[in-house]
Design a protein around this motif. Sequence first.
Motif, PDB file in Angstrom:
ATOM      1  N   GLY A   1      72.654 -55.691  23.557  1.00  0.00           N
ATOM      2  CA  GLY A   1      72.342 -54.496  22.787  1.00  0.00           C
ATOM      3  C   GLY A   1      72.925 -54.529  21.389  1.00  0.00           C
ATOM      4  N   ARG A   2      73.495 -55.647  20.986  1.00  0.00           N
ATOM      5  CA  ARG A   2      74.110 -55.779  19.670  1.00  0.00           C
ATOM      6  C   ARG A   2      73.355 -56.802  18.824  1.00  0.00           C
ATOM      7  N   ARG A   3      73.339 -56.579  17.524  1.00  0.00           N
ATOM      8  CA  ARG A   3      72.924 -57.622  16.605  1.00  0.00           C
ATOM      9  C   ARG A   3      74.069 -58.632  16.482  1.00  0.00           C
ATOM     10  N   PHE A   4      73.720 -59.866  16.158  1.00  0.00           N
ATOM     11  CA  PHE A   4      74.712 -60.922  16.043  1.00  0.00           C
ATOM     12  C   PHE A   4      75.817 -60.539  15.055  1.00  0.00           C
ATOM     13  N   ALA A   5      75.410 -60.042  13.878  1.00  0.00           N
ATOM     14  CA  ALA A   5      76.387 -59.688  12.851  1.00  0.00           C
ATOM     15  C   ALA A   5      77.329 -58.596  13.329  1.00  0.00           C
ATOM     16  N   ASP A   6      76.816 -57.648  14.119  1.00  0.00           N
ATOM     17  CA  ASP A   6      77.653 -56.568  14.644  1.00  0.00           C
ATOM     18  C   ASP A   6      78.682 -57.107  15.632  1.00  0.00           C
ATOM     19  N   TYR A   7      78.274 -58.101  16.435  1.00  0.00           N
ATOM     20  CA  TYR A   7      79.190 -58.681  17.416  1.00  0.00           C
ATOM     21  C   TYR A   7      80.323 -59.430  16.717  1.00  0.00           C
ATOM     22  N   VAL A   8      79.979 -60.208  15.692  1.00  0.00           N
ATOM     23  CA  VAL A   8      81.001 -60.915  14.929  1.00  0.00           C
ATOM     24  C   VAL A   8      81.977 -59.919  14.307  1.00  0.00           C
ATOM     25  N   ALA A   9      81.432 -58.856  13.712  1.00  0.00           N
ATOM     26  CA  ALA A   9      82.284 -57.836  13.095  1.00  0.00           C
ATOM     27  C   ALA A   9      83.194 -57.183  14.124  1.00  0.00           C
ATOM     28  N   MET A  10      82.665 -56.919  15.313  1.00  0.00           N
ATOM     29  CA  MET A  10      83.460 -56.296  16.368  1.00  0.00           C
ATOM     30  C   MET A  10      84.641 -57.184  16.763  1.00  0.00           C
TER      31      MET A  10
ATOM     32  N   LYS B   1      75.739 -66.083  26.930  1.00  0.00           N
ATOM     33  CA  LYS B   1      77.126 -66.416  27.245  1.00  0.00           C
ATOM     34  C   LYS B   1      77.602 -67.602  26.410  1.00  0.00           C
ATOM     35  N   ALA B   2      76.736 -68.621  26.274  1.00  0.00           N
ATOM     36  CA  ALA B   2      77.094 -69.785  25.460  1.00  0.00           C
ATOM     37  C   ALA B   2      77.240 -69.395  23.997  1.00  0.00           C
ATOM     38  N   LEU B   3      76.334 -68.550  23.519  1.00  0.00           N
ATOM     39  CA  LEU B   3      76.387 -68.091  22.134  1.00  0.00           C
ATOM     40  C   LEU B   3      77.665 -67.303  21.881  1.00  0.00           C
ATOM     41  N   ALA B   4      77.969 -66.360  22.781  1.00  0.00           N
ATOM     42  CA  ALA B   4      79.167 -65.536  22.618  1.00  0.00           C
ATOM     43  C   ALA B   4      80.434 -66.378  22.674  1.00  0.00           C
ATOM     44  N   SER B   5      80.438 -67.410  23.514  1.00  0.00           N
ATOM     45  CA  SER B   5      81.606 -68.280  23.624  1.00  0.00           C
ATOM     46  C   SER B   5      81.866 -69.013  22.309  1.00  0.00           C
ATOM     47  N   LEU B   6      80.796 -69.493  21.678  1.00  0.00           N
ATOM     48  CA  LEU B   6      80.949 -70.168  20.396  1.00  0.00           C
ATOM     49  C   LEU B   6      81.433 -69.195  19.317  1.00  0.00           C
ATOM     50  N   VAL B   7      80.876 -67.986  19.333  1.00  0.00           N
ATOM     51  CA  VAL B   7      81.286 -66.994  18.347  1.00  0.00           C
ATOM     52  C   VAL B   7      82.764 -66.656  18.508  1.00  0.00           C
ATOM     53  N   GLU B   8      83.229 -66.519  19.734  1.00  0.00           N
ATOM     54  CA  GLU B   8      84.630 -66.174  19.969  1.00  0.00           C
ATOM     55  C   GLU B   8      85.558 -67.276  19.483  1.00  0.00           C
ATOM     56  N   GLN B   9      85.081 -68.529  19.515  1.00  0.00           N
ATOM     57  CA  GLN B   9      85.888 -69.633  19.020  1.00  0.00           C
ATOM     58  C   GLN B   9      85.923 -69.681  17.496  1.00  0.00           C
ATOM     59  N   ARG B  10      84.848 -69.161  16.844  1.00  0.00           N
ATOM     60  CA  ARG B  10      84.686 -69.424  15.411  1.00  0.00           C
ATOM     61  C   ARG B  10      84.521 -68.167  14.553  1.00  0.00           C
ATOM     62  N   TYR B  11      84.778 -66.976  15.101  1.00  0.00           N
ATOM     63  CA  TYR B  11      84.527 -65.772  14.320  1.00  0.00           C
ATOM     64  C   TYR B  11      85.460 -65.636  13.113  1.00  0.00           C
ATOM     65  N   ARG B  12      86.569 -66.362  13.115  1.00  0.00           N
ATOM     66  CA  ARG B  12      87.469 -66.314  11.962  1.00  0.00           C
ATOM     67  C   ARG B  12      86.920 -67.120  10.788  1.00  0.00           C
ATOM     68  N   GLU B  13      85.882 -67.929  11.031  1.00  0.00           N
ATOM     69  CA  GLU B  13      85.255 -68.719   9.985  1.00  0.00           C
ATOM     70  C   GLU B  13      84.071 -67.945   9.405  1.00  0.00           C
ATOM     71  N   SER B  14      83.498 -68.489   8.329  1.00  0.00           N
ATOM     72  CA  SER B  14      82.259 -67.944   7.786  1.00  0.00           C
ATOM     73  C   SER B  14      81.108 -68.568   8.564  1.00  0.00           C
ATOM     74  N   ILE B  15      80.622 -67.864   9.593  1.00  0.00           N
ATOM     75  CA  ILE B  15      79.596 -68.418  10.479  1.00  0.00           C
ATOM     76  C   ILE B  15      78.307 -67.616  10.348  1.00  0.00           C
ATOM     77  N   SER B  16      77.205 -68.252  10.695  1.00  0.00           N
ATOM     78  CA  SER B  16      75.904 -67.588  10.684  1.00  0.00           C
ATOM     79  C   SER B  16      75.215 -67.818  12.018  1.00  0.00           C
ATOM     80  N   LEU B  17      74.240 -66.990  12.302  1.00  0.00           N
ATOM     81  CA  LEU B  17      73.463 -67.162  13.525  1.00  0.00           C
ATOM     82  C   LEU B  17      72.741 -68.504  13.514  1.00  0.00           C
ATOM     83  N   ARG B  18      72.309 -68.961  12.346  1.00  0.00           N
ATOM     84  CA  ARG B  18      71.635 -70.257  12.248  1.00  0.00           C
ATOM     85  C   ARG B  18      72.562 -71.383  12.687  1.00  0.00           C
ATOM     86  N   ASP B  19      73.821 -71.326  12.269  1.00  0.00           N
ATOM     87  CA  ASP B  19      74.789 -72.362  12.666  1.00  0.00           C
ATOM     88  C   ASP B  19      74.937 -72.415  14.188  1.00  0.00           C
TER      89      ASP B  19
END
Length: 296
Positions: free
Chosen positions: A218-227, A179-197
């Motif tokens: 059930g998703r890879r990180f990159a797939d979630y960002v793309a979605m 949930k914490a990971l997804a929350s950060l991704v939702e805030q920053r998916y418009r940027e060039s982000i990586s799982l390491r960041d």
Amino acid sequence: MKLTITYEHEIPINAFYWTPKAYRQPLHAHTSLEMGLCLSGTGTFYFGNKQYHVREGDFFLVNNEELHIAQSDPLHPSHYLFLNFDSDLLMREDPSLLLPFSYHSEHFSNLIAADTALAAAIAPWMITIERELRERKPGYIALAKSALIQLCGLLLRHYHSGLSASRQRMMVQSVNQTKALASLVEQRYRESISLRDIAQELGISVSRASRVFHETTGRRFADYVAMLRVQEAKRLLAGTDEQVAHIGFECGFQSLATFYRVFKESTGISPVHYRQTLGLDTDAVPAKNESFPPAP
């Protein structure tokens, strides 16, 4: 074989009736989560090396990783109601609702038998979702989503009760981290982000972040960002007159070629065609191999 699922409604849920062939077809998986309710007849449902004899009222749970296929009895063909839906629906509501789908296939029973109280409770919700999506009466999206959440809540209680206390604690920790990971991704998916960041920001290892995210969603990180990027692109294509190229850049894609490829993989059509299907004018776009300009 993994199938890409596209959705017919604004909400990413499909409901359909299906009668399997009387011979065994190739196993497949798909990008969606799935539930199946046998309405009549008999047959067999295969999940990898597992197989279940099917009868009327049986319910089956399928994640987006396990290979599976149903087969009808030649004399008494089975008839199903199936639901496909995107895991992001549950992620945004309550990530713990995804836990029943984060199973390890070799130790998991996909069947909820017809003679159980849970199967009897599930069936009306399945039928409600199909009816709402088919009739499309005012408020149908909210009602279909509500019914799906109710159904998944029942599944969560059922599977959670069978876990040891230590396993429950581990899964709750994984859900919270996801949930914490997804929350950060939702805030920053418009940027060039990586799982390491993202992992560094959460103070966990990259391998841990990758594992808990995949096991829960059930998703890879990159797939979630793309979605997330595709979802935002669809919203902008439908609700603004911005140029297609600009929308792709604004949503976080680094080139028009990548935008077109990922969008088509997700929706089955290009961004320009998507806008055309909505009856909107399309704009002139640069060549698909053209890179976007650097962000201001």
